[in-house]
Every structure is written in C-alpha cells, then in structure tokens.
Design a protein around this motif. Structure first.
Motif, PDB file in Angstrom:
ATOM      1  N   TRP A 291       6.552   6.304  -2.346  1.00 13.75           N
ATOM      2  CA  TRP A 291       5.674   7.347  -1.803  1.00 13.75           C
ATOM      3  C   TRP A 291       4.955   6.869  -0.536  1.00 13.75           C
ATOM      4  O   TRP A 291       4.754   7.647   0.389  1.00 13.75           O
ATOM      5  CB  TRP A 291       4.680   7.839  -2.855  1.00 13.75           C
ATOM      6  N   LEU A 365       2.567  15.731  -5.518  1.00 18.26           N
ATOM      7  CA  LEU A 365       2.402  15.161  -4.176  1.00 18.26           C
ATOM      8  C   LEU A 365       3.082  13.787  -4.094  1.00 18.26           C
ATOM      9  O   LEU A 365       3.808  13.493  -3.138  1.00 18.26           O
ATOM     10  CB  LEU A 365       0.906  15.049  -3.840  1.00 18.26           C
ATOM     11  N   ALA A 368       6.756  14.380  -3.975  1.00 16.75           N
ATOM     12  CA  ALA A 368       7.204  14.925  -2.689  1.00 16.75           C
ATOM     13  C   ALA A 368       7.220  13.823  -1.631  1.00 16.75           C
ATOM     14  O   ALA A 368       8.147  13.745  -0.807  1.00 16.75           O
ATOM     15  CB  ALA A 368       6.281  16.075  -2.262  1.00 16.75           C
ATOM     16  N   LEU A 369       6.201  12.950  -1.656  1.00 15.41           N
ATOM     17  CA  LEU A 369       6.167  11.845  -0.684  1.00 15.41           C
ATOM     18  C   LEU A 369       7.335  10.889  -0.946  1.00 15.41           C
ATOM     19  O   LEU A 369       7.951  10.372  -0.009  1.00 15.41           O
ATOM     20  CB  LEU A 369       4.833  11.091  -0.780  1.00 15.41           C
ATOM     21  N   TRP A 386       7.599  18.087   5.470  1.00 16.84           N
ATOM     22  CA  TRP A 386       6.162  18.416   5.531  1.00 16.84           C
ATOM     23  C   TRP A 386       5.870  19.664   4.708  1.00 16.84           C
ATOM     24  O   TRP A 386       4.899  19.716   3.953  1.00 16.84           O
ATOM     25  CB  TRP A 386       5.731  18.669   6.990  1.00 16.84           C
ATOM     26  N   THR A 389       5.992  18.837   1.120  1.00 21.10           N
ATOM     27  CA  THR A 389       4.853  18.003   0.720  1.00 21.10           C
ATOM     28  C   THR A 389       3.571  18.823   0.585  1.00 21.10           C
ATOM     29  O   THR A 389       2.706  18.501  -0.222  1.00 21.10           O
ATOM     30  CB  THR A 389       4.650  16.873   1.769  1.00 21.10           C
TER      31      THR A 389
END
Ligand code: HEM
Length: 416
Positions: A291, A365, A368-369, A386, A389
């Motif tokens: 991440w 989060l 997603a990272l 982006w 995220t």
C-alpha cells in the motif's frame, strides 16, 4: 488440582494457583488471533536461532566462490541442506502469518470496540507491536543479500533519505552510512536478531500483563445482564487446564500448517535472484507494505518543491504524509470514539454504523492503494487508480453504514 503440600510450604504456590490458574478465558475463535501472533513469535525465535548458526552477517566478497557476498553465500548454504531449507521456509511463512494475525487481531479489537476505556494503553502497546513486527520483517528482508532483497531495501533507504531536512542524517543512522555498504548487513542483522525481538518480547510481556490485570472482554451472551448489573466478571473456561489445552492444540495445528506450507511452497529463491548487481530489477515490497508502494505510484514522480531549504518530493506525500495521517488516526481511535466504556463486553460490529463504515472504508483504502502498486501490470492508468482509491472506500463505507442502520432500525435499537 491443588499444589502438593511439600511444594506449597516452601514456595507458596497454592496462592499463585488460586489467583492465576483459574482465570477465566472467553472462548471465541477471533480471540485466538492474539495467541496465533504470540505463537508465531515463539516459532520465529526458535527457527531464527537455528538459522543464526549458519548465516554469516557480512557483505564481504568471498573469493573463490564467484566473489559473492558472504551473507548471500551462507543463505545458499542454508538452502542446500534439506533441514536448513525447511527451517528457512518455516521462518519465512511464520513471519507472514504473524503479520496477518496481528492485523486481524487489530481488526477484531477495532470492530468490537475492545479498545475503549480502560484498554487504551493496550491499544497503544498493540500498535507498538505492529510497528516492531513490521520493522523486524523489513530488517530480515535484507539479510539474504541477493539482488532482489537489496533492491527492495533500497526503496526504504530512498524514503528515509527523502525525509525533509534530516533525511540524509537519518538514512545514515539507520542504514549505517550509504546503502548498500559493508556496514549495512551487520547493522540489519543486529536489528533483526537483537533489537526487534527484544522490543517485541518486552511489548508482548507488557501487553499480556495488562490483559491479565484488566481481564478480557467477552461477547455478550443472549439475555446477559447489563454491564452495571453484572457485579462480577467471570464467564469462560479456566486458564488451567482447559485454556492451556486449547492453546496447545492451536500451537500444534499451527506448526503442522506451517510445516506443510514450508514443505510444498518454496520462499524467496535467493539462488534464482543472484547476488546484488549494479543494474537493479523492478521489485515490489511484500503484500503488507504494498500500500505504501501504491501510494508512491499515485503521486506524480516530478512533484517537487523547496521549503525552507528542504526538497519536498513525491516520497514525502506517498511514503510519509499518507501513512503518517493514517497511522495518527489509528493511534487516536480510542479517543475519537465517544461511545461508553466497555469494561466487560465487546460491542457487536453492527452496533455502531459509523465505526463499521469507517473501519471498512479504511480497509478498502489500504486494498485500493495496494492495487495501485500493481497498476502498471493491470493496465490501469494513474487517473483510473485515483478514482478507485477515492470512490471505492467511500462506496464501501456508505453501503456498510446503510446496512448497519437498516439492521438497527430508525431509533438505533435492534429492529423489532
Ligand atoms: C505481536 C503482536 C500482538 C500480540 C502477540 C498480541 C497478543 C494478545 C493476546 C494473546 C491477547 C488476549 C487474547 C485476544 O484478545 O486475542 C491480546 C489482547 C488485546 N490486544 Fe493484542 N497482541 C498483539 C498486537 C495487538 C495490536 C496490533 C493491537 C491493537 C492495536 C492489540 C490490542 C489488544 C487489546 C486492546 C487487547 C485486549 C482485548 C480484550 O480484552 O478483548 N494487540 N493481545
């Protein structure tokens, strides 16, 4: 079971037995996560002691061996013996399991609000444990001193150097000068086998003494009295012999699973990566630090400006600001949650829609990272990453909130 009179007259063990061995332990599968982390630590120390007999913490080039660093050659030596390879693999898989168990244990504490008064100190000690576990893994990663591990550690060196104002001093301190140098391997060996284990042992001891003193939370049983009316807190099986027997079974099952993993799945093939070379391959960190790598990918590499003489580059945003803000919020969780104290009982995850939503959004989060770390391989552009995220955590948080609210009913109580 009582202590034999002869022993009790000399060591007063009966008082100890009555006070501690009868301590009740609530039985719930998620309450074993802390124990799994604890047993991982024990297995890591045991296998590490064996590996230390053969590992050579030196980057000195061994003439007559194709001029490879001694640390790398000793890793190949360990791999060349079946028992050595088994120990190395168990050590490696256990490190992954420990990180996963610590993270899941943290999530159990979070989603059941077990961090509330009076357990804030243990929340903080626990976060210290998470930090020490990650630091131990990071230091261990360099030790094979192959091309992959040197390149991966160099990412950390680059991040340390980019800290505004104090970066190069900090990097020199942590990495024992320029990285990689002949001083780095002994330094990281010391972190990995002395500093981190001592820190972990001390923090674990403090953590467990607090659990023993404050007593464990438990899941509220159907029809249980409200906390204030409980008077005494005692539900669960006694430490001796039931809980100890359960822990013994858990430990043996863990050993079995780890040995099976080690037997069938090789780890970090140093011989395949080869010794460090001037040309470095493209590497990614392990899953638990992916991440941070993803956050770095999301920030444009060219972003850089001067502030009071220091260069603020993309690393400052991706590897310091994002992790720093996330860590600070996690540290402050017990103080941000204004709910009632939880002396005895855990709170069901659905009981607080906001806590549930924020927790699931934060997990999303992190995922997603981590996905952003593989953006190029997946053919996803930076703008698309982006959007994912930002949108995915909000969507998951919103859906979780709506679901929990629906379950609680309009007045916040259980729907009739
Ligand atoms: C090496 C890492 C860790 C080890 C070995 C460990 C071990 C344990 C054990 C054995 C327990 C009692 C059983 C259980 O609830 O699972 C416990 C409870 C607890 N842990 Fe950890 N833990 C670690 C990391 C953490 C982390 C990262 C946090 C949170 C930030 C945390 C917070 C707590 C709290 C608040 C309790 C009391 C829970 C309750 O009473 O319900 N621990 N820990």
């Amino acid at each position: 079971m009582t202590v034999p009179r002869w022993l009790d007259e000399r060591l007063a063990l009966e008082r100890f037995r009555a006070k501690y061995l009868g301590k009740p332990f609530p039985v719930h599968s998620t309450f074993f996560l802390g124990e799994i982390a604890l047993f991982c630590f024990v297995i890591l120390v045991a296998t590490g002691l064996y590996l230390a007999l053969f590992y050579e913490p030196s980057a000195q080039l061994l003439q007559g061996h194709g001029a490879v660093p001694a640390a790398y050659a000793s890793t190949l030596l360990i791999d060349s013996h079946p028992f050595g390879a088994l120990m190395r693999r168990i050590h490696h898989w256990t490190a992954h399991l420990m990180i996963a168990a610590v993270v899941l244990h943290l999530l159990r504490i979070y989603f059941t609000a077990s961090y509330r008064k009076p357990r804030e100190v243990n929340w903080l000690l626990g976060l210290g444990l998470l930090g020490a576990t990650l630091a131990a893994s990071f230091a261990g990663y360099l030790l094979p001193f192959d091309q992959f591990s040197v390149t991966a550690t160099a990412i950390g060196y680059g991040i340390a150097r980019s800290v505004p104002w104090v970066g190069s001093t900090l990097a020199d301190l942590v990495f024992a000068g320029q990285f990689p140098s002949s001083a780095t391997v002994p330094r990281f060996f010391a972190y990995h086998v002395v500093w981190a284990p001592l820190a972990l042992a001390g923090l674990i001891a403090g953590h467990l003494v607090i659990v023993l003193k404050q007593k464990h939370t438990e899941m509220r049983r159907a029809g249980a009295q409200p906390e204030a009316a409980e008077g005494a807190y005692i539900h669960g099986i006694p430490l001796w012999p039931e809980q100890v027997a359960l822990m013994g079974v858990l430990f043996l099952v863990m050993l079995g699973v780890l040995a099976a993993l080690a037997a069938f799945l090789p780890v970090h093939p140093s011989a395949f990566y080869g010794p460090p070379q001037p040309v470095t391959p493209e590497v990614k960190p392990d899953w638990y630090l992916l991440w941070v790598y993803g956050a770095l990918r999301l920030i444009p590499g060219g972003l850089s400006f001067k502030l009071f003489g220091a260069t603020i580059g993309s690393e400052v945003f991706g590897a310091m600001l994002v992790p720093g803000i996330l860590s600070l919020v996690i540290v402050l969780v017990p103080w941000l949650d204004r709910g009632p104290s939880s002396l005895f009982y855990t709170e069901p995850p659905m009981a607080s829609p906001l806590r549930l939503a924020l927790g699931l959004a934060t997990i999303t989060l992190f995922l997603a990272l981590s996905l952003a770390g593989f953006g190029a391989e997946l053919g996803l552009s930076v703008p698309v990453l982006w959007v994912i995220t930002v949108v995915a955590p909000v969507a998951v948080g919103w859906a979780a909130h709506a679901l929990a609210r629906g379950r609680l009913g309009p007045l916040g109580g259980a729907p009739g």
